[in-house]
Write a protein that holds these residues in place. Structure first.
Motif, PDB file in Angstrom:
ATOM      1  N   ARG A  95       0.821  -1.201   0.000  1.00  0.00           N
ATOM      2  CA  ARG A  95       0.000   0.000   0.000  1.00  0.00           C
ATOM      3  C   ARG A  95       0.863   1.263   0.000  1.00  0.00           C
ATOM      4  O   ARG A  95       0.405   2.321  -0.367  1.00  0.00           O
ATOM      5  N   GLN A  96       2.131   1.136   0.374  1.00  0.00           N
ATOM      6  CA  GLN A  96       3.044   2.272   0.305  1.00  0.00           C
ATOM      7  C   GLN A  96       3.463   2.559  -1.130  1.00  0.00           C
ATOM      8  O   GLN A  96       4.093   3.569  -1.403  1.00  0.00           O
ATOM      9  N   ALA A 119       9.479  -8.967  -4.479  1.00  0.00           N
ATOM     10  CA  ALA A 119       8.779  -8.167  -3.481  1.00  0.00           C
ATOM     11  C   ALA A 119       7.709  -7.328  -4.161  1.00  0.00           C
ATOM     12  O   ALA A 119       7.825  -6.971  -5.343  1.00  0.00           O
ATOM     13  N   ALA A 120       6.689  -6.996  -3.410  1.00  0.00           N
ATOM     14  CA  ALA A 120       5.697  -6.035  -3.897  1.00  0.00           C
ATOM     15  C   ALA A 120       6.452  -4.787  -4.329  1.00  0.00           C
ATOM     16  O   ALA A 120       7.413  -4.374  -3.689  1.00  0.00           O
ATOM     17  N   GLY A 121       6.039  -4.220  -5.449  1.00  0.00           N
ATOM     18  CA  GLY A 121       6.723  -3.052  -5.981  1.00  0.00           C
ATOM     19  C   GLY A 121       7.726  -3.380  -7.062  1.00  0.00           C
ATOM     20  O   GLY A 121       8.316  -2.489  -7.658  1.00  0.00           O
ATOM     21  N   SER A 122       7.923  -4.665  -7.353  1.00  0.00           N
ATOM     22  CA  SER A 122       8.840  -5.061  -8.425  1.00  0.00           C
ATOM     23  C   SER A 122       8.271  -4.638  -9.773  1.00  0.00           C
ATOM     24  O   SER A 122       7.089  -4.847 -10.052  1.00  0.00           O
ATOM     25  N   VAL A 123       9.115  -4.059 -10.599  1.00  0.00           N
ATOM     26  CA  VAL A 123       8.717  -3.630 -11.939  1.00  0.00           C
ATOM     27  C   VAL A 123       8.870  -4.830 -12.867  1.00  0.00           C
ATOM     28  O   VAL A 123       9.955  -5.392 -12.987  1.00  0.00           O
ATOM     29  N   TRP A 180       1.914  -6.062  -6.997  1.00  0.00           N
ATOM     30  CA  TRP A 180       1.206  -5.536  -5.840  1.00  0.00           C
ATOM     31  C   TRP A 180       1.513  -6.319  -4.569  1.00  0.00           C
ATOM     32  O   TRP A 180       1.370  -5.828  -3.465  1.00  0.00           O
ATOM     33  N   GLU A 181       1.951  -7.568  -4.693  1.00  0.00           N
ATOM     34  CA  GLU A 181       2.161  -8.438  -3.528  1.00  0.00           C
ATOM     35  C   GLU A 181       3.478  -9.191  -3.657  1.00  0.00           C
ATOM     36  O   GLU A 181       3.998  -9.360  -4.750  1.00  0.00           O
ATOM     37  N   ASP A 182       4.017  -9.629  -2.524  1.00  0.00           N
ATOM     38  CA  ASP A 182       5.226 -10.455  -2.554  1.00  0.00           C
ATOM     39  C   ASP A 182       4.899 -11.785  -3.235  1.00  0.00           C
ATOM     40  O   ASP A 182       3.788 -12.312  -3.076  1.00  0.00           O
ATOM     41  N   ALA A 217      10.408   5.434  -4.575  1.00  0.00           N
ATOM     42  CA  ALA A 217      11.200   4.792  -3.519  1.00  0.00           C
ATOM     43  C   ALA A 217      10.680   3.408  -3.154  1.00  0.00           C
ATOM     44  O   ALA A 217      11.403   2.625  -2.536  1.00  0.00           O
ATOM     45  N   ALA A 218       9.454   3.073  -3.541  1.00  0.00           N
ATOM     46  CA  ALA A 218       8.858   1.783  -3.201  1.00  0.00           C
ATOM     47  C   ALA A 218       9.043   0.740  -4.302  1.00  0.00           C
ATOM     48  O   ALA A 218       8.607  -0.389  -4.151  1.00  0.00           O
ATOM     49  N   LEU A 219       9.694   1.103  -5.391  1.00  0.00           N
ATOM     50  CA  LEU A 219       9.857   0.183  -6.512  1.00  0.00           C
ATOM     51  C   LEU A 219      11.127  -0.655  -6.389  1.00  0.00           C
ATOM     52  O   LEU A 219      12.136  -0.191  -5.884  1.00  0.00           O
ATOM     53  N   THR A 220      11.054  -1.878  -6.889  1.00  0.00           N
ATOM     54  CA  THR A 220      12.215  -2.748  -7.027  1.00  0.00           C
ATOM     55  C   THR A 220      12.532  -2.799  -8.511  1.00  0.00           C
ATOM     56  O   THR A 220      11.684  -3.206  -9.312  1.00  0.00           O
TER      57      THR A 220
END
Length: 116
Positions: free
Chosen positions: A12-13, A35-39, A68-70, A91-94
């Motif tokens: 959600r971040q 991880a969530a946030g992976s492009v 959206w999720e791990d 900052a939340a992206l992988t």
């Protein structure tokens, strides 16, 4: 995973604004632990998604969505939720090897994913 830049976060971040968020379920390729946030990019031959790495030559080099999720697909391909549209916090992206915030910002904009 070598060559990966990862930031610990809550999915959600990822949200960084008020643009409407839309989700879809995609298949994550076997062997991916993300991880969530992976492009993510999509492998042309299989339509499976994996971390987008700039030097890939299977179609996944082009960022198209954000996880959206791990996910742990070490035992085989798995279904996972991704963001199709929305505002994202950089900052939340992988990011996979060879990608920068600027490179994914430009690539994702065409899909209505806006990186701030």
């Amino acid at each position: 995973m070598p060559g990966m830049t990862q930031t610990a976060h809550n999915p959600r971040q990822l949200v960084g604004g008020s643009f409407p968020i839309r989700f879809a379920t995609v298949t994550i390729a076997e062997g991916e632990v993300l991880a969530a946030g992976s492009v993510l990019g999509e492998v042309t031959a299989s339509s499976e998604h994996k971390l987008s790495v700039a030097a890939a030559d299977d179609g996944s080099q082009a960022p198209i969505t954000v996880l959206w999720e791990d996910v742990d697909a070490t035992g085989g391909p798995v279904e996972a939720e991704v963001m199709l549209t929305g505002d994202l916090r950089a900052a939340a992206l992988t990011l996979g090897e060879g990608h920068t915030v600027e490179s994914v910002r430009k690539a994702l904009r065409r899909w209505s994913l806006f990186v701030h």
